[in-house]
Design a protein around this motif. Sequence first.
Motif, PDB file in Angstrom:
ATOM      1  N   TRP A  79     -20.363 -40.821  33.559  1.00 56.60           N
ATOM      2  CA  TRP A  79     -19.181 -40.774  34.642  1.00 56.60           C
ATOM      3  C   TRP A  79     -18.208 -40.599  33.990  1.00 56.60           C
ATOM      4  N   LEU A  80     -18.065 -39.902  32.713  1.00 59.94           N
ATOM      5  CA  LEU A  80     -16.145 -39.602  32.376  1.00 59.94           C
ATOM      6  C   LEU A  80     -16.293 -37.812  32.501  1.00 59.94           C
ATOM      7  N   PRO A  81     -17.470 -37.165  32.899  1.00 55.28           N
ATOM      8  CA  PRO A  81     -17.463 -35.597  32.660  1.00 55.28           C
ATOM      9  C   PRO A  81     -18.736 -35.037  34.083  1.00 55.28           C
ATOM     10  N   TYR A  82     -18.752 -35.735  34.771  1.00 49.06           N
ATOM     11  CA  TYR A  82     -19.374 -36.219  36.110  1.00 49.06           C
ATOM     12  C   TYR A  82     -19.045 -34.780  36.362  1.00 49.06           C
ATOM     13  N   HIS A  83     -17.823 -34.625  36.909  1.00 46.93           N
ATOM     14  CA  HIS A  83     -17.424 -33.452  37.843  1.00 46.93           C
ATOM     15  C   HIS A  83     -17.873 -32.609  37.451  1.00 46.93           C
ATOM     16  N   GLU A  84     -18.369 -32.212  35.699  1.00 48.18           N
ATOM     17  CA  GLU A  84     -18.548 -30.689  35.243  1.00 48.18           C
ATOM     18  C   GLU A  84     -19.974 -30.306  35.236  1.00 48.18           C
ATOM     19  N   PHE A  85     -21.219 -31.275  36.004  1.00 51.11           N
ATOM     20  CA  PHE A  85     -22.061 -31.340  36.518  1.00 51.11           C
ATOM     21  C   PHE A  85     -22.599 -29.927  37.646  1.00 51.11           C
ATOM     22  N   LEU A  86     -21.344 -30.146  38.061  1.00 47.04           N
ATOM     23  CA  LEU A  86     -21.245 -29.645  39.544  1.00 47.04           C
ATOM     24  C   LEU A  86     -20.529 -28.092  39.476  1.00 47.04           C
ATOM     25  N   THR A  87     -19.704 -28.076  38.417  1.00 44.03           N
ATOM     26  CA  THR A  87     -19.573 -26.394  38.426  1.00 44.03           C
ATOM     27  C   THR A  87     -20.190 -25.401  38.214  1.00 44.03           C
ATOM     28  N   GLU A  88     -21.113 -25.585  37.441  1.00 40.28           N
ATOM     29  CA  GLU A  88     -21.790 -24.205  37.343  1.00 40.28           C
ATOM     30  C   GLU A  88     -22.368 -24.045  38.935  1.00 40.28           C
ATOM     31  N   ALA A  89     -23.185 -24.429  39.517  1.00 42.63           N
ATOM     32  CA  ALA A  89     -23.630 -24.602  40.883  1.00 42.63           C
ATOM     33  C   ALA A  89     -22.851 -24.398  41.647  1.00 42.63           C
ATOM     34  N   THR A  90     -21.803 -24.603  41.747  1.00 42.07           N
ATOM     35  CA  THR A  90     -20.655 -24.566  42.996  1.00 42.07           C
ATOM     36  C   THR A  90     -19.505 -23.052  42.989  1.00 42.07           C
ATOM     37  N   ALA A  91     -19.930 -22.727  41.253  1.00 40.67           N
ATOM     38  CA  ALA A  91     -19.333 -21.349  40.685  1.00 40.67           C
ATOM     39  C   ALA A  91     -20.390 -20.455  41.261  1.00 40.67           C
ATOM     40  N   LYS A  92     -21.430 -20.121  41.408  1.00 37.55           N
ATOM     41  CA  LYS A  92     -21.946 -19.935  41.682  1.00 37.55           C
ATOM     42  C   LYS A  92     -22.883 -19.449  43.009  1.00 37.55           C
ATOM     43  N   LEU A  93     -22.045 -21.167  44.322  1.00 36.78           N
ATOM     44  CA  LEU A  93     -23.060 -20.987  45.556  1.00 36.78           C
ATOM     45  C   LEU A  93     -21.179 -20.207  46.315  1.00 36.78           C
ATOM     46  N   VAL A  94     -20.091 -19.763  45.034  1.00 32.76           N
ATOM     47  CA  VAL A  94     -18.579 -19.532  46.224  1.00 32.76           C
ATOM     48  C   VAL A  94     -18.545 -18.205  45.250  1.00 32.76           C
ATOM     49  N   GLY A  95     -19.206 -18.071  44.770  1.00 28.16           N
ATOM     50  CA  GLY A  95     -19.081 -15.884  44.188  1.00 28.16           C
ATOM     51  C   GLY A  95     -18.198 -16.923  42.822  1.00 28.16           C
ATOM     52  N   ALA A  96     -17.080 -17.821  42.127  1.00 30.41           N
ATOM     53  CA  ALA A  96     -16.501 -17.785  40.777  1.00 30.41           C
ATOM     54  C   ALA A  96     -16.904 -17.389  39.905  1.00 30.41           C
ATOM     55  N   LYS A  97     -16.099 -17.724  38.859  1.00 32.57           N
ATOM     56  CA  LYS A  97     -16.235 -17.873  37.801  1.00 32.57           C
ATOM     57  C   LYS A  97     -16.494 -19.844  37.446  1.00 32.57           C
ATOM     58  N   PRO A  98     -16.933 -20.190  36.262  1.00 30.28           N
ATOM     59  CA  PRO A  98     -16.764 -22.044  36.213  1.00 30.28           C
ATOM     60  C   PRO A  98     -15.641 -21.824  36.206  1.00 30.28           C
ATOM     61  N   ILE A  99     -14.196 -21.645  35.388  1.00 33.87           N
ATOM     62  CA  ILE A  99     -12.592 -21.876  34.958  1.00 33.87           C
ATOM     63  C   ILE A  99     -12.124 -21.706  36.524  1.00 33.87           C
TER      64      ILE A  99
END
Length: 421
Positions: A79-99
Amino acid sequence: MSDYKLGLDYAKAQDNLDELSAYKQQFHIPKDANGKALIYLCGNSLGLQPKSTKAYINQELEDWANLGVEGHTDAKNPWLPYHEFLTEATAKLVGAKPIEVVTMNSLTANLHFMMASFYKPTKERYKILIESDAFPSDKYAVESQLRHHGFNDKDGLILWSPREGEELLRNEDLEAILKEHGSEIALIMVGGVNYYTGQFLDFKRITMLGHQHGCKVGFDCAHGAGNVDLDLHNSGADFAVWCTYKYMNSGPGSLSGCFVHERHAYNKDLNRFTGWWSHNKDTRFNMRHEFDVLPGAEGWQLSNPPILSMAAIRASLDIFNEVGLEKLIKKSKKLTGYFEFLLKDLGEDTIRIITPENPEERGCQLSIQVLNADKALHDKLTEAGVISDWREPDVIRCAPTPLYNSYEDVYNMVEQLKALL
């Protein structure tokens, strides 16, 4: 378009040719009292539930039951890093870099957090520009920011309006406003896809214009994320926010997404509200360290992530990741074009579509005005098994969502409308 044809056979043939048609089976489709599937064209308000969502949430419930607090580190998906599991797919979906992206809070809360950093009014430059028919919560949020900074919320608001007798916004009118008032405007904050008309604005052009006049630029992408190619990084926008419960199918009231452009990633001097989740991960749990902000969008987080909501978002993002935005948009354009073709066949003296005709200027939503109709027509459509969306004064919004809507859905919706007319 001449490529489309009338009749149910054509709709069925298109569904047979559609490489994404099987994805409909991966969603729960609401049914009427007799168990018959409804025609659900309301993904622009609330996306349907993926059948996989329950398993993703159950995994976290199991780990909570079995591990208690140890789940933060020992859960199958810690759970501690759980939000990081969403980062890459979210970035791809909105046309952004993971950072540049993070999932946190709710949409209007994120809008306020972004404005705390990017709305920096001075005596001379304090105004905020929004579209005249912005989603109400956007208007309330920017008005309250003006008041919070001691300005009059009527004087401080500049509205970008359609011309007399038109519904859609024109870029040249924005140019004219900026020519006249650019030096007074601190922030341009518009809805990327207008909730009412479905118009998809030109992010790159708006950002370029805003920056030329020294304004910060942000977008509310509530109706854009998971619907259109937002291309946020290349747009150059300073920030963007979106919800995940519409086209991103994450469940009612689920968390929001946030984009902060990479050029701001390492600027520790940006004013912001902070909490322990925006603090350096390496020293976060040594409670006596001075605040040390994380780089990138993560540096705007406040609190540890709500895992159950994030699990639902993750279930949906895994489907988006598997399909890919390119294929979704290709189907979306074709399906929405077919819907438009069938509606126009009812006669343009009866039906008026206020959404832009150009597929590049819209997503999958079509906003329909029916001559001499009121909400009673929408209510009858609902009784006939079509779930759409009424917006005052006279618009029925329908969104043939490419992940779970079929050509046959669209055909049947127009047949029901035809019968009612």
